[in-house]
Motif scaffolding. Structure first.
Motif, PDB file in Angstrom:
ATOM      1  N   GLY A 143     -17.956   1.547   0.414  1.00 53.24           N
ATOM      2  CA  GLY A 143     -17.675   0.415   1.271  1.00 53.24           C
ATOM      3  C   GLY A 143     -16.437  -0.373   0.912  1.00 53.24           C
ATOM      4  O   GLY A 143     -16.126  -1.378   1.560  1.00 53.24           O
ATOM      5  N   GLU A 144     -15.699   0.078  -0.093  1.00 52.79           N
ATOM      6  CA  GLU A 144     -14.520  -0.639  -0.575  1.00 52.79           C
ATOM      7  C   GLU A 144     -13.258  -0.075   0.075  1.00 52.79           C
ATOM      8  O   GLU A 144     -13.171   1.119   0.350  1.00 52.79           O
ATOM      9  CB  GLU A 144     -14.443  -0.484  -2.095  1.00 52.79           C
ATOM     10  CG  GLU A 144     -13.410  -1.337  -2.786  1.00 52.79           C
ATOM     11  CD  GLU A 144     -13.504  -1.183  -4.296  1.00 52.79           C
ATOM     12  OE1 GLU A 144     -13.816  -2.176  -4.962  1.00 52.79           O
ATOM     13  OE2 GLU A 144     -13.281  -0.066  -4.800  1.00 52.79           O
ATOM     14  N   VAL A 145     -12.279  -0.950   0.281  1.00 52.82           N
ATOM     15  CA  VAL A 145     -10.993  -0.541   0.848  1.00 52.82           C
ATOM     16  C   VAL A 145      -9.907  -0.758  -0.187  1.00 52.82           C
ATOM     17  O   VAL A 145      -9.740  -1.865  -0.709  1.00 52.82           O
ATOM     18  CB  VAL A 145     -10.658  -1.339   2.127  1.00 52.82           C
ATOM     19  CG1 VAL A 145      -9.293  -0.921   2.675  1.00 52.82           C
ATOM     20  CG2 VAL A 145     -11.741  -1.150   3.177  1.00 52.82           C
ATOM     21  N   ALA A 146      -9.168   0.306  -0.489  1.00 47.74           N
ATOM     22  CA  ALA A 146      -8.028   0.228  -1.409  1.00 47.74           C
ATOM     23  C   ALA A 146      -6.759   0.556  -0.633  1.00 47.74           C
ATOM     24  O   ALA A 146      -6.693   1.576   0.062  1.00 47.74           O
ATOM     25  CB  ALA A 146      -8.201   1.206  -2.565  1.00 47.74           C
ATOM     26  N   ALA A 147      -5.768  -0.313  -0.712  1.00 54.69           N
ATOM     27  CA  ALA A 147      -4.497  -0.107  -0.026  1.00 54.69           C
ATOM     28  C   ALA A 147      -3.413   0.233  -1.028  1.00 54.69           C
ATOM     29  O   ALA A 147      -3.327  -0.383  -2.097  1.00 54.69           O
ATOM     30  CB  ALA A 147      -4.105  -1.355   0.757  1.00 54.69           C
ATOM     31  N   ILE A 148      -2.587   1.204  -0.667  1.00 48.53           N
ATOM     32  CA  ILE A 148      -1.455   1.604  -1.494  1.00 48.53           C
ATOM     33  C   ILE A 148      -0.185   1.387  -0.683  1.00 48.53           C
ATOM     34  O   ILE A 148      -0.014   1.965   0.390  1.00 48.53           O
ATOM     35  CB  ILE A 148      -1.552   3.082  -1.914  1.00 48.53           C
ATOM     36  CG1 ILE A 148      -2.877   3.339  -2.642  1.00 48.53           C
ATOM     37  CG2 ILE A 148      -0.372   3.473  -2.795  1.00 48.53           C
ATOM     38  CD1 ILE A 148      -3.143   4.818  -2.917  1.00 48.53           C
ATOM     39  N   THR A 149       0.692   0.517  -1.181  1.00 44.93           N
ATOM     40  CA  THR A 149       1.944   0.237  -0.498  1.00 44.93           C
ATOM     41  C   THR A 149       3.114   0.753  -1.326  1.00 44.93           C
ATOM     42  O   THR A 149       2.980   1.038  -2.514  1.00 44.93           O
ATOM     43  CB  THR A 149       2.121  -1.271  -0.253  1.00 44.93           C
ATOM     44  OG1 THR A 149       2.134  -1.951  -1.516  1.00 44.93           O
ATOM     45  CG2 THR A 149       0.998  -1.824   0.600  1.00 44.93           C
ATOM     46  N   GLY A 150       4.261   0.851  -0.677  1.00 46.75           N
ATOM     47  CA  GLY A 150       5.460   1.312  -1.367  1.00 46.75           C
ATOM     48  C   GLY A 150       6.499   1.766  -0.372  1.00 46.75           C
ATOM     49  O   GLY A 150       6.209   1.976   0.807  1.00 46.75           O
ATOM     50  N   GLN A 151       7.718   1.919  -0.845  1.00 50.17           N
ATOM     51  CA  GLN A 151       8.810   2.386  -0.008  1.00 50.17           C
ATOM     52  C   GLN A 151       8.604   3.848   0.370  1.00 50.17           C
ATOM     53  O   GLN A 151       7.842   4.578  -0.280  1.00 50.17           O
ATOM     54  CB  GLN A 151      10.142   2.233  -0.743  1.00 50.17           C
ATOM     55  CG  GLN A 151      10.490   0.800  -1.117  1.00 50.17           C
ATOM     56  CD  GLN A 151      10.760  -0.067   0.090  1.00 50.17           C
ATOM     57  OE1 GLN A 151      11.321   0.385   1.089  1.00 50.17           O
ATOM     58  NE2 GLN A 151      10.363  -1.334   0.016  1.00 50.17           N
ATOM     59  N   SER A 152       9.289   4.282   1.415  1.00 46.66           N
ATOM     60  CA  SER A 152       9.273   5.703   1.772  1.00 46.66           C
ATOM     61  C   SER A 152       9.771   6.522   0.586  1.00 46.66           C
ATOM     62  O   SER A 152      10.763   6.159  -0.054  1.00 46.66           O
ATOM     63  CB  SER A 152      10.171   5.959   2.985  1.00 46.66           C
ATOM     64  OG  SER A 152       9.675   5.285   4.122  1.00 46.66           O
ATOM     65  N   GLY A 153       9.067   7.602   0.274  1.00 46.93           N
ATOM     66  CA  GLY A 153       9.446   8.442  -0.848  1.00 46.93           C
ATOM     67  C   GLY A 153       8.933   7.972  -2.186  1.00 46.93           C
ATOM     68  O   GLY A 153       9.261   8.568  -3.223  1.00 46.93           O
ATOM     69  N   SER A 154       8.106   6.921  -2.189  1.00 47.31           N
ATOM     70  CA  SER A 154       7.608   6.388  -3.465  1.00 47.31           C
ATOM     71  C   SER A 154       6.483   7.226  -4.058  1.00 47.31           C
ATOM     72  O   SER A 154       6.146   7.071  -5.227  1.00 47.31           O
ATOM     73  CB  SER A 154       7.128   4.951  -3.278  1.00 47.31           C
ATOM     74  OG  SER A 154       6.037   4.900  -2.363  1.00 47.31           O
ATOM     75  N   GLY A 155       5.870   8.085  -3.226  1.00 44.40           N
ATOM     76  CA  GLY A 155       4.796   8.947  -3.712  1.00 44.40           C
ATOM     77  C   GLY A 155       3.413   8.559  -3.218  1.00 44.40           C
ATOM     78  O   GLY A 155       2.427   9.207  -3.563  1.00 44.40           O
ATOM     79  N   LYS A 156       3.331   7.544  -2.374  1.00 48.24           N
ATOM     80  CA  LYS A 156       2.012   7.047  -1.962  1.00 48.24           C
ATOM     81  C   LYS A 156       1.240   8.062  -1.113  1.00 48.24           C
ATOM     82  O   LYS A 156       0.036   8.242  -1.301  1.00 48.24           O
ATOM     83  CB  LYS A 156       2.126   5.705  -1.253  1.00 48.24           C
ATOM     84  CG  LYS A 156       2.999   5.657  -0.022  1.00 48.24           C
ATOM     85  CD  LYS A 156       3.155   4.217   0.463  1.00 48.24           C
ATOM     86  CE  LYS A 156       3.872   4.149   1.807  1.00 48.24           C
ATOM     87  NZ  LYS A 156       5.272   4.630   1.713  1.00 48.24           N
ATOM     88  N   SER A 157       1.915   8.735  -0.195  1.00 55.39           N
ATOM     89  CA  SER A 157       1.218   9.750   0.603  1.00 55.39           C
ATOM     90  C   SER A 157       0.860  10.967  -0.243  1.00 55.39           C
ATOM     91  O   SER A 157      -0.212  11.563  -0.070  1.00 55.39           O
ATOM     92  CB  SER A 157       2.073  10.182   1.800  1.00 55.39           C
ATOM     93  OG  SER A 157       2.175   9.136   2.747  1.00 55.39           O
ATOM     94  N   SER A 158       1.733  11.316  -1.184  1.00 54.91           N
ATOM     95  CA  SER A 158       1.419  12.424  -2.094  1.00 54.91           C
ATOM     96  C   SER A 158       0.164  12.122  -2.894  1.00 54.91           C
ATOM     97  O   SER A 158      -0.722  12.972  -3.050  1.00 54.91           O
ATOM     98  CB  SER A 158       2.591  12.677  -3.051  1.00 54.91           C
ATOM     99  OG  SER A 158       3.716  13.183  -2.360  1.00 54.91           O
ATOM    100  N   LEU A 159       0.041  10.883  -3.373  1.00 54.04           N
ATOM    101  CA  LEU A 159      -1.157  10.503  -4.112  1.00 54.04           C
ATOM    102  C   LEU A 159      -2.387  10.572  -3.219  1.00 54.04           C
ATOM    103  O   LEU A 159      -3.451  11.057  -3.642  1.00 54.04           O
ATOM    104  CB  LEU A 159      -0.998   9.095  -4.683  1.00 54.04           C
ATOM    105  CG  LEU A 159      -2.240   8.536  -5.393  1.00 54.04           C
ATOM    106  CD1 LEU A 159      -2.660   9.412  -6.559  1.00 54.04           C
ATOM    107  CD2 LEU A 159      -1.993   7.103  -5.859  1.00 54.04           C
TER     108      LEU A 159
END
Length: 226
Positions: free
Chosen positions: A30-46
């Motif tokens: 039930g928890e929401v974790a948000a990952i922000t960052g610039q394009s190419g920072s690796g957030k989608s890869s993670l």
């Protein structure tokens, strides 16, 4: 709440280039974790490492205490299909299927009878205000409606974790706010945890826990004292 997802020391390299470096993250039901960052920072890869889509170089990801690296391809595919949900930036609905068929797809892939799957799809579409669109095809609905359908599809089978990659990135601010509110409220109500990748600070502010990503390094954001 119980811990559903835990990443420990996750590294991902593309050749010799690190995309993710020693990432740690823990997520509860039930928890929401948000990952922000610039394009190419690796957030989608993670995000895709956490979902078992990208094979990590070092470290491990645990789902309900089970190491994803210990699973063969068949078991990993079953896990993603039955216990995970996915929302993408542009919805990625199948154009040849109706709205209700798109929504029911995870249940059909899990072996549910067509009638039961369509009933469940109709119920969640109704909760999102889309009941009247059940028989339309994706080309016959608006962008905001299409993204709501993508949310319905991701949540219809009540997954343990939903992975959302810029789920409102293709929408205008009004539609983005409405879709996000409905998405997170529905996920929380059924106990689905959410990993949300976004470049939008206002979107990230709706999360329970917030992280930033820079050059592959994940850092938890601490709440400021009032």
């Amino acid at each position: 709440m119980s811990e559903v997802l835990y990443a420990k020391g996750v590294d991902l390299f593309y050749g010799k280039t690190p995309a993710v470096a020693n990432a740690h993250i823990s997520l509860f039901s039930g928890e929401v974790a948000a990952i922000t960052g610039q394009s190419g920072s690796g957030k989608s890869s993670l995000l895709y490492c956490l979902a078992g889509v990208l094979p990590i170089t070092r470290g491990d990801v645990y789902f309900e205490g089970c190491s994803l690296r210990s699973l063969d391809d068949e078991k990993l595919s079953t896990l993603r299909r039955e216990r995970f949900g996915f929302v993408f930036q542009y919805g990625e609905l199948l154009p040849e299927l109706t709205i209700e068929e798109n929504t029911a797809l995870p249940l059909r892939l899990a072996g549910r009878r067509k009638g039961d799957a369509l009933d469940a799809a109709g119920e969640i579409l109704g909760r999102l205000g889309l009941a009247d669109l059940r028989k339309r095809r994706p080309s016959q609905v608006s962008g905001g409606q299409s993204q709501r359908v993508a949310v319905a599809r991701a949540l219809v089978h009540k997954p343990a974790v939903v992975f959302a990659d810029e789920p409102t990135g293709s929408l205008d601010s009004s539609n983005a706010s409405a879709v996000l509110e409905e998405f997170l409220a529905l996920a929380r109500s059924q106990g689905s945890a959410v990993v949300l990748v976004t470049h939008d600070a206002q979107v990230a502010a709706r999360a329970d826990n917030r992280y930033t990503m820079s050059d592959g390094v994940l850092t938890a954001q601490m709440e400021e004292a009032s």
